[in-house]
Write an enzyme that holds these catalytic residues in place. Structure first.
Site, PDB file in Angstrom:
ATOM      1  N   LYS A 155       6.376  -8.687   5.687  1.00 45.12           N
ATOM      2  CA  LYS A 155       7.288  -9.469   4.484  1.00 45.12           C
ATOM      3  C   LYS A 155       7.873 -10.647   5.148  1.00 45.12           C
ATOM      4  CE  LYS A 155       7.120  -5.096   2.113  1.00 45.12           C
ATOM      5  NZ  LYS A 155       5.397  -4.699   3.115  1.00 45.12           N
ATOM      6  N   LYS A 205      -1.113  -1.828  13.701  1.00 46.28           N
ATOM      7  CA  LYS A 205      -0.973  -2.088  11.876  1.00 46.28           C
ATOM      8  C   LYS A 205      -1.171  -0.992  11.769  1.00 46.28           C
ATOM      9  CE  LYS A 205      -1.737  -2.948   6.905  1.00 46.28           C
ATOM     10  NZ  LYS A 205      -0.564  -3.315   6.585  1.00 46.28           N
ATOM     11  N   LYS A 250      -1.585  -7.566   4.692  1.00 46.71           N
ATOM     12  CA  LYS A 250      -1.933  -8.078   3.780  1.00 46.71           C
ATOM     13  C   LYS A 250      -0.640  -9.219   3.254  1.00 46.71           C
ATOM     14  CE  LYS A 250       1.013  -6.011   0.165  1.00 46.71           C
ATOM     15  NZ  LYS A 250       1.858  -5.443   1.795  1.00 46.71           N
ATOM     16  N   GLY A 256       1.283  -1.141   0.029  1.00 45.68           N
ATOM     17  CA  GLY A 256      -0.031  -0.310  -0.148  1.00 45.68           C
ATOM     18  C   GLY A 256       1.233   1.431  -0.226  1.00 45.68           C
ATOM     19  N   ASN A 257       2.035   1.341   0.675  1.00 43.35           N
ATOM     20  CA  ASN A 257       2.970   2.099   0.757  1.00 43.35           C
ATOM     21  C   ASN A 257       3.694   2.435  -0.286  1.00 43.35           C
ATOM     22  OD1 ASN A 257       1.898   3.024   3.133  1.00 43.35           O
ATOM     23  ND2 ASN A 257       3.825   1.792   4.535  1.00 43.35           N
TER      24      ASN A 257
END
Length: 306
Positions: free
Chosen positions: A265, A123, A207, A9-10
């Protein structure tokens, strides 16, 4: 190969950029050109994406209108899935000259309502602020905030994804040659009630964790976690920082990457690579190079394996 590619998203709305549709579309266009190269190389593709900046913006807009009538995060998550998915779908179709169908699916993801994450928000959502401004907003709106680099942001609960009830629809679309955009923003967070029915809950699912779960369920060959950083780094932010080309799942977990940045991640990538193919982590524009082992960081059970 079947590739699940998760867009950060970033990276779709870079730090410091205006939170506008034009800025997001330009970043999506860069991303989809990269993803189109993956498809042209003969791979099947599923696309997921983050929504931290976007869901935070929608929350701000709702609070500015009627604070007592603001929509909950599960509904805002569904809105971002439609908004971001629309742009990805359209730009990916354009990049492929409309030679292959692309479909966006609003995806529910089941979490445990008793997950400890609800008591410890982590988050990041929304824009970044200077500390004083963040503290002022937090006091007025009842937010929890945390440092994000040298700035501050709102943080919300991020429970672990445990089930993707829409999985069968995703698989059906894939089996018919459709590129699927799904599980956006980690999916719409829902809990299963005693009678088996589903209901939304106030949270934003990570995500990367949701993408790893989806990739495992699909039996994917590769999971690409695409962001605005070119690789995983050892001692990131220090003078001695060095990129890491290859990691085992055990080595990835042992890195202790920060929870607010690369940590999710690395953990999600290790979880997938433990039992399936490999995970590649790197920049959005390097997708095909990461897939082919020419860029980014690869997490694989056996060093150098595919």
């Amino acid at each position: 190969m079947l590739v699940v590619a998760a867009l950060g998203g970033n990276a779709l709305l870079k730090r410091g950029e205006p939170l506008t549709a034009e800025a997001q579309r330009e970043n999506v266009r860069v991303a989809t050109r990269s993803l189109a190269a993956v498809v042209r190389a003969g791979h099947r593709l599923v696309v997921t994406h983050g929504n931290g900046p976007q869901v935070g913006l929608l929350a701000l807009q709702g609070a500015a209108y009627k604070p007592n009538e603001a929509y909950p995060l599960d509904v805002l998550g569904a809105e971002t899935e439609g908004m971001i998915g629309y742009m990805i779908e359209q730009e990916l179709e354009n990049a492929l000259d409309h030679a292959q169908p692309v479909a966006t699916l609003l995806t529910q993801v089941v979490v445990d309502g008793r997950d400890p994450a609800f008591k410890k928000p982590s988050k990041f959502v929304g824009p970044v602020y200077e500390r004083a401004q963040a503290e002022e907003r937090a006091k007025a709106a009842g937010w929890t905030i945390a440092a994000d680099g040298d700035k501050w942001r709102r943080v919300v609960a991020s429970p672990k994804p445990i089930e993707i009830p829409d999985f069968r629809i995703i698989k059906l679309l894939l089996d018919h040659g459709v590129i699927v955009v799904c599980t956006g923003g980690g999916g719409i967070p829902v809990v299963r009630r005693d009678d088996g029915s589903l209901i939304g809950i106030e949270a934003v699912i990570d995500k990367d964790a949701a993408s790893a779960l989806l990739a495992r369920q699909l039996g994917a060959d590769a999971l690409l976690l695409l962001t605005d950083v070119d690789a995983v780094y050892r001692d990131f932010g220090s003078e001695g920082a060095a990129s890491i080309p290859v990691l085992t799942p055990e080595g990835a977990r042992a890195l202790g990457a920060p929870a607010g940045s690369m940590g999710p991640k690395v953990v999600a990538g290790a979880d997938f690579a433990e039992t399936h193919g490999f995970t590649g982590i790197g920049r959005l524009e390097d997708a095909i190079a990461i897939l082919e082992g020419r860029a980014g960081t690869r997490i694989a059970k056996a060093m150098g394996s595919n």
